[in-house]
Design a protein around this motif. Sequence first.
Motif, PDB file in Angstrom:
ATOM      1  N   CYS A 103      41.789 -17.551 -29.240  1.00 45.66           N
ATOM      2  CA  CYS A 103      42.247 -16.372 -28.499  1.00 45.66           C
ATOM      3  C   CYS A 103      41.589 -15.190 -29.202  1.00 45.66           C
ATOM      4  O   CYS A 103      42.155 -14.602 -30.120  1.00 45.66           O
ATOM      5  CB  CYS A 103      43.774 -16.284 -28.541  1.00 45.66           C
ATOM      6  SG  CYS A 103      44.445 -14.857 -27.656  1.00 45.66           S
ATOM      7  N   LEU A 104      40.377 -14.886 -28.777  1.00 46.26           N
ATOM      8  CA  LEU A 104      39.528 -13.967 -29.533  1.00 46.26           C
ATOM      9  C   LEU A 104      39.036 -12.813 -28.676  1.00 46.26           C
ATOM     10  O   LEU A 104      38.835 -12.956 -27.468  1.00 46.26           O
ATOM     11  CB  LEU A 104      38.318 -14.723 -30.094  1.00 46.26           C
ATOM     12  CG  LEU A 104      38.619 -15.944 -30.960  1.00 46.26           C
ATOM     13  CD1 LEU A 104      37.321 -16.695 -31.276  1.00 46.26           C
ATOM     14  CD2 LEU A 104      39.337 -15.542 -32.241  1.00 46.26           C
ATOM     15  N   GLY A 105      38.796 -11.681 -29.326  1.00 50.54           N
ATOM     16  CA  GLY A 105      38.210 -10.539 -28.646  1.00 50.54           C
ATOM     17  C   GLY A 105      39.002 -10.138 -27.419  1.00 50.54           C
ATOM     18  O   GLY A 105      40.208  -9.884 -27.473  1.00 50.54           O
ATOM     19  N   GLY A 106      38.299 -10.095 -26.279  1.00 46.70           N
ATOM     20  CA  GLY A 106      38.953  -9.738 -25.027  1.00 46.70           C
ATOM     21  C   GLY A 106      40.083 -10.672 -24.668  1.00 46.70           C
ATOM     22  O   GLY A 106      41.037 -10.279 -23.981  1.00 46.70           O
ATOM     23  N   GLY A 107      40.013 -11.932 -25.140  1.00 40.04           N
ATOM     24  CA  GLY A 107      41.106 -12.878 -24.903  1.00 40.04           C
ATOM     25  C   GLY A 107      42.395 -12.413 -25.566  1.00 40.04           C
ATOM     26  O   GLY A 107      43.479 -12.459 -24.962  1.00 40.04           O
ATOM     27  N   LEU A 108      42.280 -11.937 -26.817  1.00 45.25           N
ATOM     28  CA  LEU A 108      43.471 -11.436 -27.515  1.00 45.25           C
ATOM     29  C   LEU A 108      43.920 -10.104 -26.914  1.00 45.25           C
ATOM     30  O   LEU A 108      45.121  -9.834 -26.817  1.00 45.25           O
ATOM     31  CB  LEU A 108      43.191 -11.289 -29.011  1.00 45.25           C
ATOM     32  CG  LEU A 108      44.368 -10.803 -29.867  1.00 45.25           C
ATOM     33  CD1 LEU A 108      45.605 -11.671 -29.677  1.00 45.25           C
ATOM     34  CD2 LEU A 108      43.973 -10.757 -31.350  1.00 45.25           C
ATOM     35  N   LEU A 127      39.908 -10.441 -33.507  1.00 46.85           N
ATOM     36  CA  LEU A 127      39.160  -9.406 -32.795  1.00 46.85           C
ATOM     37  C   LEU A 127      37.804  -9.257 -33.487  1.00 46.85           C
ATOM     38  O   LEU A 127      37.621  -8.396 -34.351  1.00 46.85           O
ATOM     39  CB  LEU A 127      39.940  -8.082 -32.814  1.00 46.85           C
ATOM     40  CG  LEU A 127      41.280  -8.102 -32.048  1.00 46.85           C
ATOM     41  CD1 LEU A 127      42.123  -6.880 -32.409  1.00 46.85           C
ATOM     42  CD2 LEU A 127      41.043  -8.160 -30.535  1.00 46.85           C
ATOM     43  N   PRO A 128      36.839 -10.124 -33.149  1.00 50.00           N
ATOM     44  CA  PRO A 128      35.575 -10.171 -33.901  1.00 50.00           C
ATOM     45  C   PRO A 128      34.496  -9.202 -33.434  1.00 50.00           C
ATOM     46  O   PRO A 128      33.348  -9.313 -33.862  1.00 50.00           O
ATOM     47  CB  PRO A 128      35.126 -11.625 -33.657  1.00 50.00           C
ATOM     48  CG  PRO A 128      35.637 -11.941 -32.290  1.00 50.00           C
ATOM     49  CD  PRO A 128      36.939 -11.189 -32.153  1.00 50.00           C
ATOM     50  N   GLY A 133      28.707  -5.197 -33.892  1.00 50.95           N
ATOM     51  CA  GLY A 133      28.470  -3.766 -34.027  1.00 50.95           C
ATOM     52  C   GLY A 133      29.315  -2.943 -33.086  1.00 50.95           C
ATOM     53  O   GLY A 133      28.984  -1.793 -32.784  1.00 50.95           O
ATOM     54  N   LEU A 134      30.441  -3.512 -32.630  1.00 50.28           N
ATOM     55  CA  LEU A 134      31.313  -2.839 -31.671  1.00 50.28           C
ATOM     56  C   LEU A 134      32.734  -2.777 -32.211  1.00 50.28           C
ATOM     57  O   LEU A 134      32.994  -3.160 -33.343  1.00 50.28           O
ATOM     58  CB  LEU A 134      31.297  -3.605 -30.336  1.00 50.28           C
ATOM     59  CG  LEU A 134      29.931  -3.763 -29.667  1.00 50.28           C
ATOM     60  CD1 LEU A 134      30.018  -4.749 -28.505  1.00 50.28           C
ATOM     61  CD2 LEU A 134      29.415  -2.412 -29.185  1.00 50.28           C
ATOM     62  N   LEU A 135      33.654  -2.294 -31.379  1.00 51.28           N
ATOM     63  CA  LEU A 135      35.081  -2.399 -31.681  1.00 51.28           C
ATOM     64  C   LEU A 135      35.762  -2.992 -30.457  1.00 51.28           C
ATOM     65  O   LEU A 135      35.158  -3.052 -29.378  1.00 51.28           O
ATOM     66  CB  LEU A 135      35.683  -1.041 -32.057  1.00 51.28           C
ATOM     67  CG  LEU A 135      35.499   0.191 -31.176  1.00 51.28           C
ATOM     68  CD1 LEU A 135      36.166   0.069 -29.825  1.00 51.28           C
ATOM     69  CD2 LEU A 135      36.044   1.425 -31.899  1.00 51.28           C
ATOM     70  N   PRO A 136      36.974  -3.485 -30.587  1.00 51.90           N
ATOM     71  CA  PRO A 136      37.673  -4.004 -29.416  1.00 51.90           C
ATOM     72  C   PRO A 136      37.795  -2.885 -28.382  1.00 51.90           C
ATOM     73  O   PRO A 136      38.430  -1.864 -28.647  1.00 51.90           O
ATOM     74  CB  PRO A 136      39.042  -4.415 -29.960  1.00 51.90           C
ATOM     75  CG  PRO A 136      38.819  -4.605 -31.430  1.00 51.90           C
ATOM     76  CD  PRO A 136      37.778  -3.599 -31.803  1.00 51.90           C
ATOM     77  N   VAL A 158      38.780  -4.606 -38.688  1.00 46.91           N
ATOM     78  CA  VAL A 158      37.618  -4.251 -39.515  1.00 46.91           C
ATOM     79  C   VAL A 158      36.922  -5.489 -40.070  1.00 46.91           C
ATOM     80  O   VAL A 158      35.696  -5.518 -40.183  1.00 46.91           O
ATOM     81  CB  VAL A 158      38.032  -3.296 -40.654  1.00 46.91           C
ATOM     82  CG1 VAL A 158      36.863  -3.051 -41.603  1.00 46.91           C
ATOM     83  CG2 VAL A 158      38.511  -1.975 -40.085  1.00 46.91           C
ATOM     84  N   SER A 159      37.680  -6.524 -40.405  1.00 48.51           N
ATOM     85  CA  SER A 159      37.052  -7.746 -40.927  1.00 48.51           C
ATOM     86  C   SER A 159      36.423  -8.567 -39.813  1.00 48.51           C
ATOM     87  O   SER A 159      35.407  -9.233 -40.015  1.00 48.51           O
ATOM     88  CB  SER A 159      38.089  -8.611 -41.659  1.00 48.51           C
ATOM     89  OG  SER A 159      38.960  -9.252 -40.731  1.00 48.51           O
ATOM     90  N   GLY A 160      37.043  -8.552 -38.636  1.00 52.73           N
ATOM     91  CA  GLY A 160      36.560  -9.387 -37.532  1.00 52.73           C
ATOM     92  C   GLY A 160      36.881 -10.852 -37.703  1.00 52.73           C
ATOM     93  O   GLY A 160      36.481 -11.684 -36.892  1.00 52.73           O
TER      94      GLY A 160
END
Length: 698
Positions: A103-108, A127-128, A133-136, A158-160
């Motif tokens: 459950c990552l990125g846009g999924g979370l 949230l990787p 080079g982006l943010l959620p 910040v850690s991703g």
Amino acid sequence: MSENSAAEYEQFGPIAVITMNNPPVNGLGLALRSAIVALVDRALADPQVSAIVLTGGEKIFSAGADIREFGEQKQASAPTLHDVIEVVEACSKPVVAAIAGACLGGGLELAMGCHFRVARSDASLGLPEVKLGLLPGAGGTQRAPRLLGVERALNLIVSGEPERAKNFAGTALLDEVVDGSVLDAAVAFARSVVDGKLAPKRARDIKIDDPHAEPLLQFARTTVAAASRQFPAPLQCVEAVGHAVSKRFDEGLRLEREIFMGLMATPESKALRHIFAAERAVSKLPDVPADTPLRDIRRVGVIGAGTMGGGITMTFADAGIPVVLLETKQEALDRGIENIRRNYAASMKKGKLTQAQYDQRLALIEPTLDYAALADVDLVIEAVFEEMSVKREVFGRLDAIAKPGAILASNTSMLDLNEIASYTKRPQDVIGLHFFSPANVMRLLEIVRGAKTAPDVLATCMNLARRIRKTAVVAGVCEGFIGNRMIERYGAASNLLMAQGASPQQVDGALQRFGLAMGPFRMNDLAGLDIASAARKRKAASDPSSQGRVVADVLCEMGRLGQKTGSGWYRYEAGKRDAIQDPVVDTIIEQFRRENGITVRKISDQEVIERCIYALVNEGARILEDGIAARASDIDVVYLSGYGFPRHRGGPMLYADTVGLPNVVRALRRFAAEPGAEAWWEPAPLLVKLAEAGRSFN
């Protein structure tokens, strides 16, 4: 059950279940986004439905954006992920996310837009986006601090790095953590919400009340700025979380979007997104279908217990694969095994290995002096001296002893694999597996495809690379393959700069400030000056027009072979790797210039970068022309994984695209026009063709 192509709809009494169905990772592409909105609307319109469960099934929730739509219009087409989350969050009926697997990125972000969340304890939440080079960009920086608290959210964003769901138990992020079926648990939870007449809980409505938030954010700004100088995204992540603390939700959401769009345009994000795509494309071989049957690799043989052979042995033992390690003399075998023990003991001392793991890995290694011990291995890799006569003897013996179907691999870094294969009666089973030293640490593996290498051998080795955690790039047969063929031009350019007036320290310093992990002269010292010198002599014997005697050859004749002898281009103190400037080398360089009638000139750091990097690019273009590499991005992966090229530049070929190919061609033509210039400065025809057409490598 009814379906809406990318998602399925079921009803369990008053609970509607929407199951995302976009293999392999439920990427949130346009079709899936549209399906979620349509099915939520359907559930809202049905008076028999009291609550909704959104799930990806028992294997995966969603890994975020659909990378197949990167750069396409679909990526920005409505409904966007923002739209989907807004629909879910505004839903008047409770929506429960049932989270399993990734459950990552846009999924979370989608899950955080739901009113409640039930997760299996081993699910992976993260949230990787910072790694691209982006943010959620779909509310992640605004909802995460409200659900996790400022400090926890900062660490996650910040850690991703993802974390297991069980680590979030007791936070507002998860309402329930389970070990069994997450769908059953979520449906039961939704029923309890309905029975209890609980109102939807929206993350946007949570107030952040943390008296330590501002000092924490200031501390984060200082530490993150120092740790990520080349990358703007981590610091911008901190700023976006700061907006969650100081602004109203909708204003924070707007500012998050502004920052996201700004980061999308940065060269650093473009480079990281390029790397992300390149590392996935590298395994795709047009003429080797994905369903090619694989050979079974259960047991491996390694010939040679030196530095390279020992590192290769450890690589397989680390992956749990038994290894037969062959040497010709007991003394060399004992020394090799002792080095392996010492390396594992050092890892154990650092806490990277337990005693049980140490014992298990050593138990997987079978030392031997007898070629007969290789009769039952599925793959054998030679890591012997880099001379064709030695390779010929080894492969002749292997051809006689290895079982039918065994893969015979050479770790050669320069030699003709087709010639090596010709020493056997089974050239279809011969392949190059070029590991980089130290083999148990370096990620890169060049897989060299011979003229007669069978497709299943190639597919098997690509699969094996994943098992041993290597980044594999396929190369054709030529001297030096991809990496070392290009590095020869890079080295020649740096030697030319040094001969004309730059010091080794200036060249190394300029390229290290450009972002390289190590400059060419320090890298030469690390690898050993004798290796490159032997290659030059070998090439001179077959090609009289090749580069003549250089300063490095003088250093070799003096016994200055680099770190292993305590001196090379630099001086090294015992037990240390610090490169110390040595006046002796300065004297040798001055003498070389006088003997060759070279007039010293002032050289700028910018010229150092242009000559060295453009030499790489030009040879890379020739490698593409020759069909040695399948894609320009494959070359970038080689240099990022094996040669310390800076990730924020995206690789030499992407860097050339960023600078502009017409500018690269213009500089190369200027270098080629200088009196006595080497022919290889002439721009490669492919480079010229792309530049004139206004195109790029990638």
